[in-house]
Each structure stands twice: as structure tokens, then as C-alpha cells.
Design a protein around this motif. Structure first.
Motif, mmCIF file in Angstrom:
data_model
loop_
_atom_site.group_PDB
_atom_site.id
_atom_site.type_symbol
_atom_site.label_atom_id
_atom_site.label_comp_id
_atom_site.label_asym_id
_atom_site.label_seq_id
_atom_site.Cartn_x
_atom_site.Cartn_y
_atom_site.Cartn_z
ATOM 1 N N PHE A 1 5.152 -3.499 -2.775
ATOM 2 C CA PHE A 1 4.129 -4.539 -2.759
ATOM 3 C C PHE A 1 2.973 -4.244 -3.720
ATOM 4 N N VAL A 2 3.248 -3.443 -4.738
ATOM 5 C CA VAL A 2 2.194 -3.029 -5.681
ATOM 6 C C VAL A 2 2.512 -3.552 -7.076
ATOM 7 N N GLU A 3 1.670 -4.457 -7.573
ATOM 8 C CA GLU A 3 1.786 -4.893 -8.965
ATOM 9 C C GLU A 3 0.973 -3.955 -9.847
ATOM 10 N N ALA A 4 1.349 -3.869 -11.116
ATOM 11 C CA ALA A 4 0.672 -2.945 -12.029
ATOM 12 C C ALA A 4 -0.685 -3.453 -12.481
ATOM 13 N N THR A 5 -1.011 -4.714 -12.163
ATOM 14 C CA THR A 5 -2.278 -5.271 -12.634
ATOM 15 C C THR A 5 -3.483 -4.587 -12.006
ATOM 16 N N GLY A 6 -3.316 -4.054 -10.799
ATOM 17 C CA GLY A 6 -4.408 -3.307 -10.173
ATOM 18 C C GLY A 6 -5.416 -4.169 -9.439
ATOM 19 N N SER A 7 -4.973 -5.293 -8.900
ATOM 20 C CA SER A 7 -5.879 -6.132 -8.118
ATOM 21 C C SER A 7 -6.309 -5.389 -6.859
ATOM 22 N N GLN A 8 -7.241 -5.980 -6.129
ATOM 23 C CA GLN A 8 -7.690 -5.337 -4.888
ATOM 24 C C GLN A 8 -6.519 -5.152 -3.933
ATOM 25 N N SER A 9 -5.631 -6.142 -3.884
ATOM 26 C CA SER A 9 -4.451 -6.041 -3.038
ATOM 27 C C SER A 9 -3.530 -4.919 -3.501
ATOM 28 N N ASP A 10 -3.327 -4.819 -4.820
ATOM 29 C CA ASP A 10 -2.471 -3.759 -5.357
ATOM 30 C C ASP A 10 -3.008 -2.390 -4.980
ATOM 31 N N GLN A 11 -4.306 -2.233 -5.126
ATOM 32 C CA GLN A 11 -4.912 -0.939 -4.836
ATOM 33 C C GLN A 11 -4.827 -0.604 -3.349
ATOM 34 N N ALA A 12 -5.030 -1.615 -2.520
ATOM 35 C CA ALA A 12 -4.948 -1.379 -1.079
ATOM 36 C C ALA A 12 -3.531 -0.974 -0.675
ATOM 37 N N GLU A 13 -2.528 -1.651 -1.237
ATOM 38 C CA GLU A 13 -1.143 -1.315 -0.917
ATOM 39 C C GLU A 13 -0.784 0.076 -1.434
ATOM 40 N N TYR A 14 -1.305 0.411 -2.614
ATOM 41 C CA TYR A 14 -1.033 1.727 -3.197
ATOM 42 C C TYR A 14 -1.597 2.835 -2.308
ATOM 43 N N VAL A 15 -2.816 2.636 -1.818
ATOM 44 C CA VAL A 15 -3.436 3.617 -0.919
ATOM 45 C C VAL A 15 -2.627 3.737 0.375
ATOM 46 N N LEU A 16 -2.160 2.608 0.907
ATOM 47 C CA LEU A 16 -1.329 2.659 2.110
ATOM 48 C C LEU A 16 -0.070 3.483 1.874
ATOM 49 N N ASN A 17 0.532 3.326 0.700
ATOM 50 C CA ASN A 17 1.736 4.093 0.376
ATOM 51 C C ASN A 17 1.439 5.588 0.308
ATOM 52 N N LEU A 18 0.318 5.944 -0.290
ATOM 53 C CA LEU A 18 -0.067 7.349 -0.364
ATOM 54 C C LEU A 18 -0.261 7.936 1.038
ATOM 55 N N ARG A 19 -0.951 7.186 1.881
ATOM 56 C CA ARG A 19 -1.216 7.680 3.232
ATOM 57 C C ARG A 19 0.071 7.758 4.050
ATOM 58 N N HIS A 20 0.974 6.826 3.813
ATOM 59 C CA HIS A 20 2.257 6.865 4.505
ATOM 60 C C HIS A 20 3.039 8.115 4.098
ATOM 61 N N ALA A 21 3.059 8.408 2.802
ATOM 62 C CA ALA A 21 3.761 9.600 2.312
ATOM 63 C C ALA A 21 3.144 10.864 2.889
ATOM 64 N N LEU A 22 1.817 10.912 2.936
ATOM 65 C CA LEU A 22 1.141 12.077 3.502
ATOM 66 C C LEU A 22 1.508 12.268 4.972
ATOM 67 N N GLY A 23 1.653 11.160 5.689
ATOM 68 C CA GLY A 23 1.969 11.247 7.107
ATOM 69 C C GLY A 23 3.380 11.724 7.389
ATOM 70 N N LEU A 24 4.251 11.657 6.397
ATOM 71 C CA LEU A 24 5.649 12.067 6.583
ATOM 72 C C LEU A 24 5.906 13.529 6.213
ATOM 73 N N LEU A 25 4.902 14.187 5.661
ATOM 74 C CA LEU A 25 5.103 15.554 5.161
ATOM 75 C C LEU A 25 5.471 16.517 6.281
ATOM 76 N N LYS A 26 6.465 17.359 6.001
ATOM 77 C CA LYS A 26 6.884 18.392 6.938
ATOM 78 C C LYS A 26 6.855 19.788 6.325
ATOM 79 N N HIS A 27 6.667 19.844 5.002
ATOM 80 C CA HIS A 27 6.628 21.116 4.290
ATOM 81 C C HIS A 27 5.397 21.161 3.386
ATOM 82 N N THR A 28 5.133 22.316 2.822
ATOM 83 C CA THR A 28 3.993 22.479 1.923
ATOM 84 C C THR A 28 4.074 21.461 0.784
ATOM 85 N N PRO A 29 3.019 20.659 0.587
ATOM 86 C CA PRO A 29 3.072 19.632 -0.461
ATOM 87 C C PRO A 29 2.506 20.103 -1.796
#
Length: 279
Positions: A64-92
Motif C-alpha cells: 500500500f506504499v506508492e513511491a510518491t511519498g504522500s502522507q498516506s504512503d509515509q504512514a503505510e511505510y511506517v506501519l510496515n517498519l513497525r510490523h517488521a520490528l514486531g516480528l523479530l526473533k533474532h538479533t536485527p
């Protein structure tokens, strides 16, 4: 090998992605890969992973992230980062492989506590193929590429630091430390440079510093030696200056500009900003 997970920012340029995975794969047991990207780059990232790293467990985020960088794109990108962080089980370990400025801004904000690297290419190879016809290269395991002198890497990972140096410049024993560079001198050369620095980076040889310099050396366990003491400071210092400068000239222009000792009439000085404390 230590087990790790990678979080990688990736745009439409995929070579840095493969380089990072290859280099880290030589040192670590990569358990899982999290690639955060944009919708337009997802297909390419998947094709690269399927072609070169099919055995690695990989999740690609960016639906759900377009490369244009709209407010929506940035919000979705941050959600993806936080989701990835929440799945970590080993040293990142985090990697900025490619992508746009707004992606990097949020990547840095969200992952600031995780060791982060960028993929770098040696300057001589920035605008050419890694395989120039007339330059000898060596190809190591898992994609490591270097010049055949055994010490010059063509591609490498550069760590990003949140911490700053406590000092911009200091002298320790026979070494000048400045901007991450180490300039090796003789003990007497180092003692004289340290003495110059102790005077704010300026010495006026109209003055006789002989007794003061020898007393300065006596207080330092490394310079308290007959080989460092002088019978007459001015003449010896003038001789030493050219030797110090010749060694400094072997370093990049920024080092030369600030550390070379220049003469103005009877004064010898370095750039006083070198000695300014970091605030």
C-alpha cells in the motif's frame, strides 16, 4: 555463526540489496529477511530474491506504499517498519540499500536503536562496472568483490553512527587523531605538534619556547626522553615542520587543509577550529 534477521530498505535499484545480503551472509546465519519497499518495487525485489536467495525466508512489505511519498504512503511505510520490528526473533541488522529520501527518514526514525549500514562502492568504481577490463579484481565467496591488492574493497557496508566523537582532534603518544584518521609521527614530532596545540595552534618563534617545551615533555610519560628534549626549540621546530607536513600531505585534502602547519612571518599555526571543543 550468529543468527540474525535483516531489515532492508529497498527501492528500484536492486544491486545494493544483493550486495548487502551477500556480504552479511558470509559472517552471519541469516534467519529471516524483511524488505521494506514500495508497491512498484515489490515485484523486482521478489524476482531478485527468487533468483539469488531462494533459500532465505523473506517477507516483502510495500503493498500500500506508492513511491510518491504522500502522507498516506509515509504512514503505510511506517506501519510496515513497525510490523517488521514486531516480528523479530533474532538479533536485527538494518540496511539502507536504496530508496528515496522520505523512506530513509522514516527508516532512521523507527530503527534508530538497531545497528544500521549503508551499501557503499569504492569511489573509483562508483560510475563504472564492477568488472572493468583493465583493472585487476578479485571475486570472493558470496559476491564479495575487491581489488587484487588484498586490502581495497570495491563494495562494502558502512556503519551509521548515532554517537559522536568526544574529540575532533587529539594527540596520543606518537599519533595524531583527527576526523577518524591516524597520522603516525616520531615521538619528537608528536610532542612538538602537541605543544603547538597546547598553545591554541599558534607558536611565535620570536619567543624562546625551549624551557617550556622541555617542561611540557617532562610531564608526559611518553615524551619524557632525551630523544625528545631540545637544546634550542626554534631551530629544531623549523626542521620538524617540513617533516610533519610531508606526512600530512599523504592524507586527504580535508586533513591537509586543517592540520598542515603554515608559516606567517615568525608565527607557525594550524587551523584553530581543529582545537575547538565539540559542543
Amino acid at each position: 555463526m550468529e543468527k540474525i534477521e535483516l531489515i532492508i530498505q529497498c527501492g528500484l535499484t536492486y544491486q545494493p540489496l544483493t550486495i548487502a545480503i551477500s556480504l552479511l551472509g558470509e559472517k552471519y546465519d541469516i534467519q529471516k529477511l524483511h524488505i521494506v519497499t514500495t508497491h512498484s518495487a515489490m515485484k523486482g525485489a521478489k524476482e531478485v530474491m527468487d533468483a539469488f536467495f531462494a533459500s532465505l525466508d523473506c517477507c516483502i512489505y510495500g503493498e500500500f506504499v506508492e513511491a510518491t511519498g504522500s502522507q498516506s504512503d509515509q504512514a503505510e511505510y511506517v506501519l510496515n517498519l513497525r510490523h517488521a520490528l514486531g516480528l523479530l526473533k533474532h538479533t536485527p541488522i538494518a540496511i539502507i540499500a536504496s530508496g528515496t529520501n522520505w523512506m530513509t527518514y522514516h527508516f532512521a526514525n523507527e530503527l534508530h536503536k538497531i545497528p544500521t549500514f549503508v551499501v557503499k562502492t569504492a569511489k573509483a568504481f562508483e560510475e563504472k562496472s564492477f568488472f572493468p577490463q583493465n583493472e585487476p579484481i578479485a571475486i570472493g565467496g558470496c559476491g564479495g568483490v575487491s581489488i587484487n591488492d588484498g586490502k581495497t574493497s570495491i563494495v562494502y557496508l558502512q556503519k551509521l553512527y548515532r554517537e559522536r566523537n568526544e574529540e575532533r582532534f587529539f594527540v596520543k603518544e606518537r599519533t595524531l587523531y583527527f576526523l577518524g584518521n591516524k597520522i603516525e609521527l616520531t615521538l619528537q614530532e608528536a610532542a612538538m605538534f602537541s605543544f603547538l596545540a597546547s598553545h591554541g595552534g599558534v607558536l611565535d618563534l620570536e619567543n624562546d619556547y625551549t624551557a617550556e617545551f622541555n617542561a611540557f615533555c617532562e610531564k608526559n610519560e611518553h615524551y619524557d626522553s632525551y630523544r625528545v628534549f631540545v637544546d634550542e626549540f626554534a631551530s629544531r621546530f623549523r626542521q620538524i615542520v617540513s617533516k610533519i607536513n610531508s606526512k600530512i600531505e599523504e592524507y586527504p585534502a580535508i586533513i591537509q587543509e586543517h592540520l598542515k602547519i603554515v608559516r606567517q612571518e615568525s608565527c607557525y599555526k594550524i587551523n584553530p577550529l581543529v582545537l575547538k571543543p565539540l559542543s
